[in-house]
Design a protein around this motif. Structure first.
Motif, mmCIF file in Angstrom:
data_model
loop_
_atom_site.group_PDB
_atom_site.id
_atom_site.type_symbol
_atom_site.label_atom_id
_atom_site.label_comp_id
_atom_site.label_asym_id
_atom_site.label_seq_id
_atom_site.Cartn_x
_atom_site.Cartn_y
_atom_site.Cartn_z
ATOM 1 N N THR A 1 0.826 -1.205 0.000
ATOM 2 C CA THR A 1 0.000 0.000 0.000
ATOM 3 C C THR A 1 0.863 1.259 0.000
ATOM 4 O OG1 THR A 1 -1.843 -1.094 1.113
ATOM 5 C CG2 THR A 1 -1.763 1.305 1.253
ATOM 6 N N THR B 270 -4.659 12.260 -2.732
ATOM 7 C CA THR B 270 -4.912 12.026 -1.307
ATOM 8 C C THR B 270 -6.402 12.066 -1.001
ATOM 9 O OG1 THR B 270 -2.792 13.074 -0.773
ATOM 10 C CG2 THR B 270 -4.356 12.799 1.023
ATOM 11 N N MET C 270 -8.100 8.911 -2.389
ATOM 12 C CA MET C 270 -7.756 7.731 -1.590
ATOM 13 C C MET C 270 -8.582 7.670 -0.317
ATOM 14 S SD MET C 270 -3.673 7.063 -1.962
ATOM 15 C CE MET C 270 -3.043 6.262 -3.434
ATOM 16 N N THR D 154 1.126 4.039 -2.991
ATOM 17 C CA THR D 154 0.838 5.436 -2.657
ATOM 18 C C THR D 154 1.962 6.350 -3.137
ATOM 19 O OG1 THR D 154 -0.433 4.772 -0.703
ATOM 20 C CG2 THR D 154 0.341 7.042 -0.775
#
Length: 365
Positions: A172, A196, A199, A176
Motif C-alpha cells: 500500500t 490524497t 484515496m 501510494t
C-alpha cells in the motif's frame, strides 16, 4: 474457528492463547528494535532537521503502544469469532472517538504537539486490547485463555495464512508513493493533494467490504471445519449478494456526492477541486470490483489457504496496479492515472473469479 468446527474446542483455545502470547513477544521485540534503529533510519532519509525531530518524537511515543496495537488487531477478530461482534464494533468506535478527543486535549489544551498525537493514537488503539484481555480472561467466553501449548505447525500455518494481509499492508505504501511520484510528474503538488482526497473516499468505501469480510470469516472457517457444505455454500452466496448490493449503493453514492465529498477537502476555486472531482468520478468505477476482490482474498484466508489469498491480494494491490500505473498514463496522461485503479481492480476481479471457480469443488462452497 476451523478447529472449533471440528469439535476440537480445547485445542482451539490452547492455540488461541499460544498465538496471543506470540503476539506479545513479537510486539516487545518490535518495540525494542524500533527504539534501537529509528535514529539511524531517519538520519538516512535526508530529512530536514525539523521533520526528523517530528518523526523521532512521534515514533518514540507510538512504539510504547506496540503490544496493545497488535492485541487490538487480534482481539477485533477474536471478539467476532467469540460471538461478540457488537462489542468489537463498540470497542473500535470508542477507540476512534477517544483518539479524536485526546488529539484535541493533548495538542490544543496541553500543547504536547506531535507527541500528544502519538499518545492519543496509542491510547485509542488500546481500548480494544484492554477490553479483550478482560473478556478473554473469563471462562464463560467461547474463546478464553488457558494454559497454552507450543505447536510449531500452528504458528507456521497462522503466519503463512496471513501473508495476503501482510502483502496488502506492505505494498500500500509503495503504490501510494507511485501515485504521488506520477502526479508530481504530470500535474505537480496539486495532483498529489487530489490523489490524497480520492484515496480517502476509496478507503472509506473499501472499509465497508473489509468489515463485512472480517465479520463472515470466522463463520466460513467454522462451517469449513465442520464440513457443513450446505451452510458454507449458502453463506458464500449470501455474501456475494450483499457485496453486489453494497457495490451498487457505494457507486451511486460516490457519483452523486462527488462534489460535496471533495469540497470537504478543497474549495471549488482551488485547482485541486476540479482535479479531484474528475479523478473521483473515474475511480468510482473501481467500487464495482473492489468488494468482490476483498471478499475473495478474505474467504481463502478463512479457508486456511493463505497462498491463494496472498496471490489474490498481492496481484491486486501491487502487480496489476504497477502495470496500469506504468502503462495508462503514457496513453491517457492524467486521466490514465485515475484509470489505473479501476483497470487494476478489473484485472484482479478476473483472477478472483478464476480462483473462486477453480476451488469451488475442493471447499464445497
Amino acid at each position: 474457528m476451523k478447529k472449533m468446527g471440528e469439535q476440537k474446542t480445547e485445542e482451539a483455545r490452547e492455540d488461541f492463547t499460544f498465538l496471543i502470547l506470540v503476539n506479545v513477544i513479537v510486539g516487545i521485540v518490535m518495540c525494542t528494535v524500533g527504539y534501537l534503529i529509528m535514529d539511524s533510519i531517519f538520519a538516512g532519509m535526508n530529512l530536514s532537521a525539523d521533520v526528523e525531530a517530528y518523526c523521532i518524537k512521534y515514533l518514540s511515543r507510538y512504539l510504547i503502544f506496540t503490544v496493545p496495537i497488535l492485541l487490538m488487531n487480534n482481539f477485533t477478530l477474536y471478539m467476532i469469532a467469540s460471538e461478540k461482534a457488537n462489542l468489537s464494533l463498540i470497542c473500535s468506535v470508542t477507540g476512534g472517538v477517544l483518539n479524536m478527543v485526546l488529539d484535541y486535549v493533548f495538542i490544543a489544551i496541553f500543547n504536547m504537539g506531535i507527541s500528544g498525537a502519538a499518545i492519543a493514537t496509542g491510547l485509542g488503539y488500546s481500548v480494544t486490547a484492554v477490553v479483550g484481555l478482560f473478556i478473554f480472561s473469563q471462562k464463560k467466553s467461547l474463546l478464553h485463555f488457558k494454559k497454552s501449548v507450543f505447536r510449531f505447525k500452528v504458528l507456521i500455518n497462522a503466519a503463512t495464512n496471513g501473508c495476503s494481509e501482510m502483502a496488502t499492508a506492505l505494498v500500500t505504501g509503495i503504490i501510494t508513493m507511485m501515485f504521488n511520484w506520477t502526479m508530481l510528474h504530470y500535474v505537480g503538488e496539486n495532483g498529489v493533494a487530489a490523489v490524497t482526497i480520492i484515496m480517502y473516499v476509496l478507503m472509506f468505501a473499501s472499509s465497508l467490504y473489509t468489515g463485512y469480510s472480517y465479520g463472515v470469516a470466522p463463520m466460513i472457517s467454522y462451517y469449513y471445519g465442520e464440513q457443513n457444505h450446505q451452510k458454507l455454500k449458502k453463506l458464500v452466496m449470501v455474501s456475494l449478494k450483499v457485496i453486489t448490493g453494497i457495490s451498487f449503493i457505494t457507486v451511486i453514492a460516490s457519483f452523486m456526492l462527488t462534489k460535496p465529498l471533495v469540497s470537504v477537502f478543497a474549495r471549488p476555486d482551488n485547482p485541486v477541486y476540479d482535479l479531484a472531482v474528475t479523478g473521483n468520478r473515474i475511480c468510482t468505477v473501481a467500487l464495482f470490483f473492489i468488494g468482490f476482490n476483498i471478499f475473495s482474498s478474505g474467504m481463502f484466508t478463512a479457508l486456511s489457504n493463505g497462498v491463494i489469498s496472498a496471490v489474490l491480494a498481492f496481484s491486486r494491490s501491487f502487480v496489476f496496479m504497477l502495470i496500469m500505473m506504468l502503462v495508462l498514463p503514457l496513453i491517457f496522461g492524467v486521466n490514465g492515472i485515475w484509470l489505473a485503479t479501476p483497470a487494476a481492480e478489473l484485472m484482479a476481479l478476473t483472477l478472483s473469479v478464476f480462483m473462486f471457480l477453480r476451488y469451488r469443488k475442493k471447499y464445497g462452497y
